[in-house]
Design an enzyme around this catalytic site. Structure first.
Site, short mmCIF file in Angstrom:
data_model
loop_
_atom_site.label_atom_id
_atom_site.label_comp_id
_atom_site.label_asym_id
_atom_site.label_seq_id
_atom_site.Cartn_x
_atom_site.Cartn_y
_atom_site.Cartn_z
N HIS A 146 22.38 4.67 21.53
CA HIS A 146 21.73 5.22 22.73
C HIS A 146 22.72 5.96 23.62
O HIS A 146 22.63 5.92 24.85
CB HIS A 146 21.02 4.12 23.53
CG HIS A 146 19.91 3.45 22.79
ND1 HIS A 146 18.63 3.96 22.76
CD2 HIS A 146 19.89 2.32 22.04
CE1 HIS A 146 17.86 3.16 22.03
NE2 HIS A 146 18.59 2.17 21.58
N ASN A 173 11.81 0.66 23.54
CA ASN A 173 11.81 1.91 22.79
C ASN A 173 10.47 2.62 22.98
O ASN A 173 9.57 2.10 23.63
CB ASN A 173 12.05 1.65 21.30
CG ASN A 173 13.50 1.30 21.00
OD1 ASN A 173 14.42 1.81 21.62
ND2 ASN A 173 13.69 0.40 20.03
N TYR A 222 23.73 -7.12 24.46
CA TYR A 222 23.66 -6.01 25.41
C TYR A 222 24.59 -6.22 26.59
O TYR A 222 25.35 -5.33 26.99
CB TYR A 222 22.22 -5.79 25.88
CG TYR A 222 21.43 -4.90 24.95
CD1 TYR A 222 21.34 -5.20 23.59
CD2 TYR A 222 20.79 -3.78 25.42
CE1 TYR A 222 20.63 -4.38 22.74
CE2 TYR A 222 20.06 -2.95 24.56
CZ TYR A 222 19.99 -3.26 23.22
OH TYR A 222 19.29 -2.45 22.38
#
Length: 500
Positions: free
Chosen positions: A55, A128, A338
């Protein structure tokens, strides 16, 4: 005439010149004591930070979320507490595989992440533009991402690696079908949906838990590019998404989405033929209909892209009381990975940066020191640097405790092996396509699979055969003919990918 502010060093000292260096004479050499020259060059050398592993190419806006329907019977989360309540939001949309300089209009899944600055802290909806994902276990995520990045020898993208991996993970066929369909290249983020994708949980003020799916439905409708249209566009501009978003906001055409949730009572998990915690599966809307919640409007371009979008750090670990996790294996992995990626990329105290710091909730924690600690947290007393303490430092609040997590004790019920269930939903999706949509699907495959070895092609055909014989035959014919011409007519027809 208004007097301009004085240029200073980073320490606040006035700067006498910003044009010429200090020298020992008219022709030089330069002097080492020209600190501002050294500082200016040194800062330029450090203007870049590590790009995101995935990303990396992204675009974002600021805006608000407004509650339009009451869902307090499902959650005690404060941001949903009353109709009309507004919450500030920071968005970031992105492509998955491309580097930071990649073209916007490439065939790829898009990230759809939202940071809600609630009064109970920040809630990050990190999703997403598809309701599912390629794999269902985080153990395979590093391998999957390597196939999407560059080959270690050629430094080129490798279709061979992509389809070789997907053929070995048959659950990926659902997501690959969407990727190769019309929705594979959205016109820009305004024309795509956003999904939490994972199964999350909510609980109400009575401690009742529900499993939920988040759906942000675009109010602009769905529009997409064909391969041919995207190729022409990229030849003109690689920044089409950013341009479209900025132009829309400047023209007052603020993009909007409607938030819906699907709700499953806690005790119903395990009664389905599919695993409700498997991110490669959708929940049929006939069984769990969409429930409207509110409206998302993104209406402001951030004043500084790097500060607010590049520094934005989204993590599914950022939840608020009333919203929680589920046994979804991919979600469980992302809860760690993350936040850890942000610690590496931005630094130990990344959540104190303006993009990530809570706006409407006070931060109290006992984290200490480390690089770039630019805040104090002694709570008015330097002795209160541990807990428990007698110095009135912050303490935990048991009233926000999550209710017990009740799941089926039969571990094998959720042991995720290949079965016909992996092919049933993509089969239904394929059957929903019109003949024209199927033809474009086949041709998109031909463009993507052309460079692959025959062995990889045959393995992927075998996966498609389990979905539907016509699916495999159509892709095989298109690949073998290498007819990569695509219909140049703009694609506006829509198939409800998440309602199967």
């Amino acid at each position: 005439m208004m007097k301009k502010p004085t240029l200073t060093t980073s320490a606040g000292t006035p700067v006498p010149t910003n044009e010429t260096s200090k020298t020992a004479g008219p022709r030089g050499p330069l002097l080492l004591d020209d600190y501002q020259l050294i500082e200016k060059l040194a800062h330029q050398n450090r203007e870049r930070i590590p790009e995101r592993t995935v990303h990396a190419k992204g675009w974002g806006l600021e805006g608000t979320f407004t509650v339009t329907h009451d869902i307090t019977k499902y959650t005690c989360a404060d941001l949903f507490s009353e109709i009309g309540k507004k919450t500030d939001v920071l968005s970031r949309w992105s492509t998955v595989a491309g580097e930071s300089g990649a073209a916007d209009a490439e065939r790829d899944v898009r990230g759809f992440s939202l940071k809600f600055y609630t009064e109970q802290g920040n809630w990050d909806m990190v999703g997403n533009n598809t309701p599912i994902f390629f794999i269902r276990d985080g153990y395979k995520f590093p391998d999957f991402i390597r196939t999407q990045k560059r080959h270690p020898k050629t430094n080129l993208r490798s279709p061979e690696a992509m389809f070789d991996f997907w053929a070995a993970q048959p659950e990926s066929v659902h997501q690959v079908t969407i990727l190769m369909s019309d929705r594979g290249i959205p016109k820009n983020p305004m024309y795509m949906n956003g999904y939490g994708s994972h199964t999350f949980s909510m609980w109400n003020a009575s401690g009742e838990r529900f499993w939920v799916k988040f759906h942000f439905k675009t109010q602009q409708g769905h529009e997409h590019y064909t391969n041919e249209e995207a190729e022409k566009l990229i030849g003109k501009t690689r920044e089409s998404y950013q341009e479209d978003l900025i132009n829309a906001v400047e023209e007052g055409k603020f993009p909007k989405w409607t938030l819906y949730i699907q709700v499953m009572p806690e005790e119903e998990a395990g009664q389905q033929e599919y695993n409700p915690f498997d991110i490669t599966k959708v929940w049929p809307h006939d069984d769990y209909p969409l429930i409207e919640v509110g409206e998302l409007e993104m209406n402001k371009v951030p004043e500084n892209y790097f500060q607010m979008i590049e520094n934005a750090a989204y993590s599914p670990s950022n939840v608020v009381p009333g919203i929680g996790f589920s046994p979804d294996k991919m979600l469980q992995s992302r809860v760690f990975s993350y936040a850890d990626a942000h610690r590496y990329r931005l630094g130990t105290h990344y959540e104190a940066l303006p993009a990530n710091a809570p706006k409407n909730a006070k931060v109290n924690h006992y984290h200490k020191d480390g690089a770039m600690r630019f805040f104090t947290n002694d709570f008015g007393n330097p002795d209160a640097y541990y807990e428990p303490n007698q110095y009135e430092g912050p303490v935990a609040d048991e009233t926000v405790k999550e209710p017990p997590l009740r799941i089926d004790g039969d571990a094998d019920r959720y042991y995720q092996e290949e079965s016909d269930i992996d092919y049933k939903q993509p089969r239904k999706l394929y059957e929903m396509f019109s003949d024209d949509q199927k033809e474009r699907l086949y041709k998109n495959y031909a463009a993507a699979m052309g460079p692959c070895s025959d062995g990889v092609k045959q393995r992927w055909y075998a996966v498609l055969e389990k979905v539907h014989p016509d699916y495999a035959a159509g892709v095989r014919k298109a690949v073998e003919s290498l007819d990569t011409d695509v219909n140049a007519v703009p694609v506006t027809e829509d198939t409800p990918m998440d309602d199967q």
